[in-house]
Design a protein around this motif. Structure first.
Motif, PDB file in Angstrom:
ATOM      1  N   ARG A   4       0.832  -1.184   0.000  1.00 43.09           N
ATOM      2  CA  ARG A   4       0.000   0.000   0.000  1.00 43.09           C
ATOM      3  C   ARG A   4       0.871   1.240   0.000  1.00 43.09           C
ATOM      4  NH1 ARG A   4      -2.554  -0.097   6.126  1.00 43.09           N
ATOM      5  NH2 ARG A   4      -0.767   0.760   7.194  1.00 43.09           N
TER       6      ARG A   4
ATOM      7  N   VAL B 197      -7.909   8.480 -10.731  1.00 41.16           N
ATOM      8  CA  VAL B 197      -7.547   7.087 -10.495  1.00 41.16           C
ATOM      9  C   VAL B 197      -8.343   6.132 -11.371  1.00 41.16           C
ATOM     10  CG1 VAL B 197      -9.154   6.783  -8.564  1.00 41.16           C
ATOM     11  CG2 VAL B 197      -7.085   5.387  -8.690  1.00 41.16           C
TER      12      VAL B 197
ATOM     13  N   TRP C 265      -1.567  -2.056  -8.732  1.00 45.19           N
ATOM     14  CA  TRP C 265      -2.040  -1.501  -7.465  1.00 45.19           C
ATOM     15  C   TRP C 265      -3.544  -1.645  -7.318  1.00 45.19           C
ATOM     16  CZ3 TRP C 265       0.776   0.205  -3.428  1.00 45.19           C
ATOM     17  CH2 TRP C 265       2.152   0.410  -3.661  1.00 45.19           C
TER      18      TRP C 265
ATOM     19  N   TYR D 123      -6.662  -0.193  -5.688  1.00 52.25           N
ATOM     20  CA  TYR D 123      -7.185   1.038  -5.091  1.00 52.25           C
ATOM     21  C   TYR D 123      -8.402   0.704  -4.239  1.00 52.25           C
ATOM     22  CZ  TYR D 123      -9.375   5.712  -5.092  1.00 52.25           C
ATOM     23  OH  TYR D 123      -9.954   6.900  -4.741  1.00 52.25           O
ATOM     24  N   GLN D 124      -8.309   0.971  -2.921  1.00 48.44           N
ATOM     25  CA  GLN D 124      -9.355   0.588  -1.982  1.00 48.44           C
ATOM     26  C   GLN D 124      -9.873   1.822  -1.225  1.00 48.44           C
ATOM     27  OE1 GLN D 124      -8.451  -3.333   0.100  1.00 48.44           O
ATOM     28  NE2 GLN D 124      -6.387  -2.686  -0.497  1.00 48.44           N
TER      29      GLN D 124
ATOM     30  N   LEU E 197      -9.071   4.709   2.451  1.00 48.10           N
ATOM     31  CA  LEU E 197      -8.543   6.008   2.056  1.00 48.10           C
ATOM     32  C   LEU E 197      -9.280   7.106   2.804  1.00 48.10           C
ATOM     33  CD1 LEU E 197      -8.305   5.505  -1.809  1.00 48.10           C
ATOM     34  CD2 LEU E 197      -6.450   5.436  -0.183  1.00 48.10           C
TER      35      LEU E 197
ATOM     36  N   GLU F 177     -13.823   0.340  -5.923  1.00 45.44           N
ATOM     37  CA  GLU F 177     -12.420  -0.051  -5.949  1.00 45.44           C
ATOM     38  C   GLU F 177     -11.933  -0.075  -7.389  1.00 45.44           C
ATOM     39  OE1 GLU F 177     -11.580  -3.621  -3.844  1.00 45.44           O
ATOM     40  OE2 GLU F 177     -12.411  -2.895  -1.944  1.00 45.44           O
TER      41      GLU F 177
ATOM     42  N   MET G  23      -3.194   2.577  -0.629  1.00 44.26           N
ATOM     43  CA  MET G  23      -3.574   1.774  -1.769  1.00 44.26           C
ATOM     44  C   MET G  23      -2.852   0.446  -1.643  1.00 44.26           C
ATOM     45  SD  MET G  23      -3.698   4.196  -5.153  1.00 44.26           S
ATOM     46  CE  MET G  23      -2.322   5.264  -4.825  1.00 44.26           C
TER      47      MET G  23
END
Length: 418
Positions: free
Chosen positions: A44, A200, A314, A316-317, A321, A330, A413
């Motif tokens: 992350r 993103v 990666w 992305y969550q 965040l 996500e 992340m």
């Protein structure tokens, strides 16, 4: 390269990255069976700032500060004297005459020009990386040179003299030319080159976070600042080059093969370097790194590399965040040199941390992060090729004290290998 998210807690700094738990995370059993999986890892990256690179003034302010002189002796008076008698400038780099003469010695201090380019090229070839070759003396070059002198049993001064240059040339394979002219192949100029969006989800739609320009790709290939490559070629537009064109470049050659197996890694958090060491303590590889400004390493060296992932992607969550609504979707961000962790991720047994590449090679050594250990992509690839999972890793600061505990991350992340 694309900018990493900024972390402003230390004046200016780059995003930390940490391993995030998950099904692909290697076991933390000290004696695992079977061996850790080397094909996948997770991680992350944290940030509390916006997107963007440090300003040119910020980077310039960190370029030459005497970082790491607590660990190696440097003759600062000799450096200043050498700098005063050195007539070379960056402007001389694009003159043909600059490459027909040997490295000007003594060389050291706040200088720039053809001799610095040639010295940086020798250091790169010898496995004592100066980071990005840019033709300007700085902490990265001084540290690489000083540690090379120490490794070779030379007088450690931080100044390139005749004996040091001769020894460097031998270690570097005695190249006939330090600046060479290459003919670009189809592969060398091949794209696609795609502008990478900030959003993103738009990034997630891309097949790859690849190079945005040919100049960026050539800079990575020859370990050099694109601006330096342009200077070497009379200000030529690198993005307009085609297959069959010639280009003058640093002769970085192939990565040197270590003379012995790597026994352990030592990372200096304050001096900003990584060493790959042999059993007897010989430095087999040196590279500048950006390390968290506030770390919690063990001085006993209890960590180890648990897995190596190439071309990581990666995850992305939004749920983890701080600045993103938890119910946002996500996303999986694709791999590539402009991925936040670059082209290689080396997971550590210290939960949430790793060693990896970068999308901003010009910042390595000159900006601080608040988490993982970042190298240039080419140095990360070199290191990954030299080690196997299980190699011990020890962190130290200049005084040999344990580092401070890293702050709690607020924006994260997750990364995994494709």
């Amino acid at each position: 390269m694309r900018a990493l998210p900024l972390l402003l807690a230390f004046g200016f700094a780059f995003a930390a990255c940490q391993l995030d738990g998950g099904e692909t995370e290697p076991t933390t059993d000290p004696d695992p069976a079977p061996a850790p999986d080397t094909t996948s890892a997770s991680g992350r990256i944290s940030t509390t700032g916006g997107l963007g690179l440090p300003s040119a003034d910020d980077l310039e302010g960190g370029r030459y500060t005497g970082r790491g002189r607590d660990l190696v002796e440097v003759d600062t008076a000799g450096q200043a004297a050498a700098a005063r008698t050195n007539p070379e400038t960056l402007a001389a780099i694009d003159t043909t005459e600059a490459w027909s003469s040997p490295i000007r010695v003594p060389l050291g201090g706040d200088v720039a020009g053809p001799s610095v380019v040639k010295l940086q090229t020798l250091l790169d070839r010898a496995g004592f990386s100066p980071g990005q070759i840019d033709g300007r003396w700085g902490d990265n070059t001084e540290l690489a040179l000083s540690w090379f002198q120490k490794a070779e049993g030379l007088r450690v001064t931080g100044i390139a003299d005749r004996a040091t240059v001769r020894s460097l040339s031998q270690r570097a394979g005695q190249p006939g030319q330090l600046i060479t002219t290459v003919t670009l192949s189809e592969d060398a100029v091949a794209g696609p080159f795609t502008e990478i969006p900030d959003d993103v989800y738009a990034k997630a739609e891309l097949d790859r976070l690849g190079y945005e320009s040919l100049s960026e790709k050539l800079g990575e290939r020859f370990h050099a600042a694109p601006e330096l490559l342009a200077r070497l070629n009379g200000g030529r537009d690198l993005d307009a080059l085609s297959a069959g064109d010639t280009l003058r470049v640093p002769n970085v050659g192939s990565a040197p093969r270590p003379s012995s197996a790597v026994s352990r890694l030592v990372i200096s958090s304050e001096a900003g370097y990584l060493h790959a060491l042999a059993d007897d303590g010989t430095v087999l590889f040196h590279a500048p790194v950006t390390v968290g400004a506030s770390y919690d390493p063990s001085p006993e060296g209890a960590f180890e590399v648990r897995a190596i992932a190439r071309n990581p992607e990666w995850h992305y969550q939004p749920a983890i965040l701080e600045s993103v609504p938890d119910d946002a979707e996500e996303a999986t961000l694709p791999p590539g040199p402009n991925n936040a962790v670059g082209v290689v991720w080396m997971a550590l047994s210290k939960e949430h941390y790793g060693i990896h590449g970068t999308s901003a090679p010009e910042t390595i050594g000159y900006a601080s992060s608040a988490g993982c250990v970042r190298l240039t992509n080419w140095d990360a690839e070199r290191l990954a090729a030299m080690i196997e999972p299980g190699v011990p890793v020890r962190f130290r600061d200049v005084a040999g004290r344990p580092g401070q505990r890293a702050p709690t991350d607020t924006t994260t992340m997750a990364a995994r290998s494709r």
